[in-house]
Design a protein around this motif. Structure first.
Motif, mmCIF file in Angstrom:
data_model
loop_
_atom_site.group_PDB
_atom_site.id
_atom_site.type_symbol
_atom_site.label_atom_id
_atom_site.label_comp_id
_atom_site.label_asym_id
_atom_site.label_seq_id
_atom_site.Cartn_x
_atom_site.Cartn_y
_atom_site.Cartn_z
ATOM 1 N N VAL A 1 0.818 -1.121 0.000
ATOM 2 C CA VAL A 1 0.000 0.000 0.000
ATOM 3 C C VAL A 1 0.891 1.221 0.000
ATOM 4 O O VAL A 1 2.039 1.067 0.279
ATOM 5 C CB VAL A 1 -1.012 -0.076 1.239
ATOM 6 C CG1 VAL A 1 -2.321 -0.519 0.797
ATOM 7 C CG2 VAL A 1 -0.594 -0.838 2.460
ATOM 8 N N VAL B 1 0.279 7.251 10.220
ATOM 9 C CA VAL B 1 0.321 5.955 9.543
ATOM 10 C C VAL B 1 -0.217 4.884 10.491
ATOM 11 O O VAL B 1 -0.562 5.163 11.635
ATOM 12 C CB VAL B 1 1.745 5.592 9.072
ATOM 13 C CG1 VAL B 1 2.237 6.585 8.027
ATOM 14 C CG2 VAL B 1 2.717 5.523 10.257
ATOM 15 N N SER C 1 -6.244 2.229 9.799
ATOM 16 C CA SER C 1 -7.069 1.458 8.871
ATOM 17 C C SER C 1 -8.116 2.343 8.197
ATOM 18 O O SER C 1 -8.319 3.512 8.580
ATOM 19 C CB SER C 1 -7.770 0.328 9.627
ATOM 20 O OG SER C 1 -8.760 0.869 10.513
ATOM 21 N N TRP C 2 -8.817 1.769 7.225
ATOM 22 C CA TRP C 2 -9.952 2.464 6.610
ATOM 23 C C TRP C 2 -11.015 2.745 7.668
ATOM 24 O O TRP C 2 -11.604 3.838 7.690
ATOM 25 C CB TRP C 2 -10.519 1.593 5.490
ATOM 26 C CG TRP C 2 -11.623 2.211 4.690
ATOM 27 C CD1 TRP C 2 -11.499 2.989 3.569
ATOM 28 C CD2 TRP C 2 -13.042 2.082 4.931
ATOM 29 N NE1 TRP C 2 -12.752 3.361 3.104
ATOM 30 C CE2 TRP C 2 -13.709 2.814 3.914
ATOM 31 C CE3 TRP C 2 -13.800 1.419 5.890
ATOM 32 C CZ2 TRP C 2 -15.095 2.901 3.853
ATOM 33 C CZ3 TRP C 2 -15.196 1.513 5.833
ATOM 34 C CH2 TRP C 2 -15.824 2.241 4.824
ATOM 35 N N VAL D 1 2.568 8.435 1.763
ATOM 36 C CA VAL D 1 1.783 7.300 2.244
ATOM 37 C C VAL D 1 0.654 7.002 1.258
ATOM 38 O O VAL D 1 0.126 7.907 0.613
ATOM 39 C CB VAL D 1 1.179 7.536 3.647
ATOM 40 C CG1 VAL D 1 2.277 7.639 4.688
ATOM 41 C CG2 VAL D 1 0.275 8.759 3.688
ATOM 42 N N TRP D 2 0.317 5.715 1.138
ATOM 43 C CA TRP D 2 -0.894 5.355 0.420
ATOM 44 C C TRP D 2 -2.083 5.982 1.136
ATOM 45 O O TRP D 2 -2.123 6.022 2.372
ATOM 46 C CB TRP D 2 -1.080 3.839 0.387
ATOM 47 C CG TRP D 2 -0.181 3.099 -0.549
ATOM 48 C CD1 TRP D 2 0.976 2.432 -0.243
ATOM 49 C CD2 TRP D 2 -0.371 2.919 -1.962
ATOM 50 N NE1 TRP D 2 1.515 1.857 -1.367
ATOM 51 C CE2 TRP D 2 0.693 2.135 -2.441
ATOM 52 C CE3 TRP D 2 -1.357 3.347 -2.868
ATOM 53 C CZ2 TRP D 2 0.824 1.770 -3.779
ATOM 54 C CZ3 TRP D 2 -1.237 2.974 -4.205
ATOM 55 C CH2 TRP D 2 -0.154 2.201 -4.651
ATOM 56 N N GLU D 3 -3.079 6.434 0.376
ATOM 57 C CA GLU D 3 -4.218 7.137 0.961
ATOM 58 C C GLU D 3 -5.516 6.371 0.706
ATOM 59 O O GLU D 3 -5.857 6.044 -0.431
ATOM 60 C CB GLU D 3 -4.310 8.552 0.378
ATOM 61 C CG GLU D 3 -3.067 9.387 0.672
ATOM 62 C CD GLU D 3 -3.143 10.790 0.086
ATOM 63 O OE1 GLU D 3 -4.248 11.215 -0.308
ATOM 64 O OE2 GLU D 3 -2.094 11.459 0.019
ATOM 65 N N TRP D 4 -6.243 6.112 1.790
ATOM 66 C CA TRP D 4 -7.522 5.430 1.693
ATOM 67 C C TRP D 4 -8.534 6.257 0.914
ATOM 68 O O TRP D 4 -8.603 7.483 1.073
ATOM 69 C CB TRP D 4 -8.101 5.182 3.081
ATOM 70 C CG TRP D 4 -7.387 4.164 3.926
ATOM 71 C CD1 TRP D 4 -6.619 4.415 5.036
ATOM 72 C CD2 TRP D 4 -7.416 2.743 3.766
ATOM 73 N NE1 TRP D 4 -6.162 3.233 5.571
ATOM 74 C CE2 TRP D 4 -6.631 2.192 4.814
ATOM 75 C CE3 TRP D 4 -8.019 1.882 2.845
ATOM 76 C CZ2 TRP D 4 -6.444 0.828 4.961
ATOM 77 C CZ3 TRP D 4 -7.830 0.511 2.989
ATOM 78 C CH2 TRP D 4 -7.058 0.002 4.033
ATOM 79 N N MET E 1 -6.984 2.253 -2.307
ATOM 80 C CA MET E 1 -5.993 3.222 -1.868
ATOM 81 C C MET E 1 -5.312 3.803 -3.093
ATOM 82 O O MET E 1 -5.190 3.138 -4.126
ATOM 83 C CB MET E 1 -4.960 2.579 -0.938
ATOM 84 C CG MET E 1 -5.533 2.089 0.369
ATOM 85 S SD MET E 1 -4.244 1.533 1.523
ATOM 86 C CE MET E 1 -3.743 0.023 0.726
ATOM 87 N N ALA F 1 3.632 5.353 -1.904
ATOM 88 C CA ALA F 1 4.187 5.658 -0.590
ATOM 89 C C ALA F 1 5.704 5.789 -0.649
ATOM 90 O O ALA F 1 6.323 5.634 -1.701
ATOM 91 C CB ALA F 1 3.792 4.565 0.405
ATOM 92 N N TYR G 1 2.859 2.306 5.930
ATOM 93 C CA TYR G 1 2.908 3.112 4.712
ATOM 94 C C TYR G 1 1.517 3.519 4.252
ATOM 95 O O TYR G 1 1.315 3.887 3.115
ATOM 96 C CB TYR G 1 3.630 2.349 3.597
ATOM 97 C CG TYR G 1 3.308 0.882 3.533
ATOM 98 C CD1 TYR G 1 2.084 0.423 3.064
ATOM 99 C CD2 TYR G 1 4.228 -0.056 3.993
ATOM 100 C CE1 TYR G 1 1.784 -0.918 3.027
ATOM 101 C CE2 TYR G 1 3.932 -1.410 3.955
ATOM 102 C CZ TYR G 1 2.705 -1.831 3.469
ATOM 103 O OH TYR G 1 2.405 -3.174 3.457
ATOM 104 N N THR G 2 0.514 3.426 5.152
ATOM 105 C CA THR G 2 -0.836 3.844 4.800
ATOM 106 C C THR G 2 -1.321 4.961 5.711
ATOM 107 O O THR G 2 -1.090 4.939 6.924
ATOM 108 C CB THR G 2 -1.830 2.669 4.889
ATOM 109 O OG1 THR G 2 -1.830 2.145 6.219
ATOM 110 C CG2 THR G 2 -1.457 1.564 3.911
#
Length: 353
Positions: A17, A157, A160-161, A266-269, A316, A320, A344-345
């Motif tokens: 992610v 970071v 969770s979603w 960062v990966w983004e939800w 996502m 990242a 990384y999220t």
């Protein structure tokens, strides 16, 4: 094919992610101001753009030639491209949600994240000999203790979603406005910022280091064979963007619409449920001569697919600090289960207008 920087992770997280005040009913939102916890927003107007990776005119081959130091990309999840129309304005957070902003939520509510109540988040064990074994779930890894130093201005970071949704619910209750996660379509529209190139800054992957926190020589020096796994590295330790893990939000140059870190960090939800075949399904019944003009209006994927029998998989965007430039392109997509968290999220939010 799974994008190279998100290949072969544990099943629990299948893949690696993208300015305003409280809205008052009797007056427009003033520009360039902040909300009650210091979040800044950029007003995004309705418009049309081409979503996904456009493979016409051998653009996929040109991408491979331009990214000769990266793993090959198959664009399975982000093609075929298609026109998208967004009919409603919205405001998108200028940066990713920071540690300080998330702490405000936790201190006000006593909220505990999924990682804190369910055995921790996916963290990094750099001494593991096998690259894919370096990322493991650990009770020691949470948003408070990701395993590397962060300041209040770094992106939060290991959320969770579900955590992101609870944050949005809380913030909406605090102010006379509705906060939510962006749709995938809104996210890519804002990331592109009127551009049709691979990145919001153009087509040169080596310009990434001025605009994004990506895997580079600094990360490779700190954790040997980390960046090399996805890129035949040609960077010295003091080259690249200089950040090993997350970087302070807004450290790098913004995109043309003033949004920071839409690529990397960062990966983004997003709010959408994941569908690997989403773009192909749009065009299944569209004749070839008409596909270039096929248009989807205000798309958001909320219904379940057969895959969701095994989890609430959510999309996502953006890549990242773990990803090479090729894997932080505007169109990049991946997913994780709504209850999973990793170092990384993170996320950024929309405020509805």
């Amino acid at each position: 094919m799974i994008p190279p920087c998100i290949k072969r992770l544990p099943a629990a997280l299948a893949l690696w992610v993208g300015l305003s005040l409280v809205i008052q009913a009797d007056e427009p939102t003033p520009p360039n101001q902040t909300n009650s916890i210091g979040m800044q927003f950029i007003a995004i107007e309705p418009g049309e753009y081409r979503r996904g990776f456009d493979k016409s005119n051998q653009r996929d081959r040109k991408f491979a030639l331009a990214h000769s130091y990266s793993n090959s990309q198959e664009f399975r999840f982000d093609s075929p491209s298609h026109l998208v129309v967004l009919t409603k304005p919205f405001e998108l957070q200028k940066t990713e949600v920071t540690v300080a902003q998330f702490r405000s939520f936790v201190e006000a509510t006593g909220y505990q994240t999924d990682a804190e109540t369910n055995g921790g988040a996916l963290g990094c064990v750099p001494e593991a000999e096998n690259y894919v074994d370096r990322f493991r779930k650990s009770p020691d890894v949470t948003w408070r203790t990701p395993g590397f130093e962060q300041s209040d201005d770094h992106p939060v970071v290991a959320v969770s979603w579900n955590d992101a949704m609870k944050f949005c619910e809380w913030l909406s209750d605090q102010e006379t406005a509705t906060y939510r996660l962006p749709t995938e379509a809104e996210w890519e529209y804002a990331c592109r910022a009127g551009q049709s190139t691979w990145y919001s800054w153009g087509g040169d992957p080596d310009d990434a280091y001025m605009h994004a926190n990506v895997a580079d020589g600094a990360l490779e020096a700190a954790q040997p064979n980390t960046t090399r796994y996805q890129r035949a590295i040609k960077l010295e330790a003091n080259d690249g963007d200089g950040a090993v893990f997350t970087a302070r939000t807004a450290r790098f140059q913004p995109n043309p619409w003033g949004l920071h870190d839409m690529h990397g960090n960062v990966w983004e939800w997003c709010q959408d449920r994941w569908s690997a075949d989403l773009y192909r399904n749009y065009l299944d019944d569209v004749p070839w001569p008409e596909r270039s003009k096929f248009t989807v209006t205000d798309p958001v994927k909320l219904d379940e697919t057969p895959q969701h029998a095994y989890g609430d998989w959510r999309s996502m965007r953006g890549g990242a600090w773990t990803c090479a430039p090729a894997s932080v392109r505007c169109s990049i997509r991946t997913f994780a289960e709504a209850g999973d968290a990793a170092i990384y999220t993170g996320f950024r939010v929309v405020r509805e207008r």
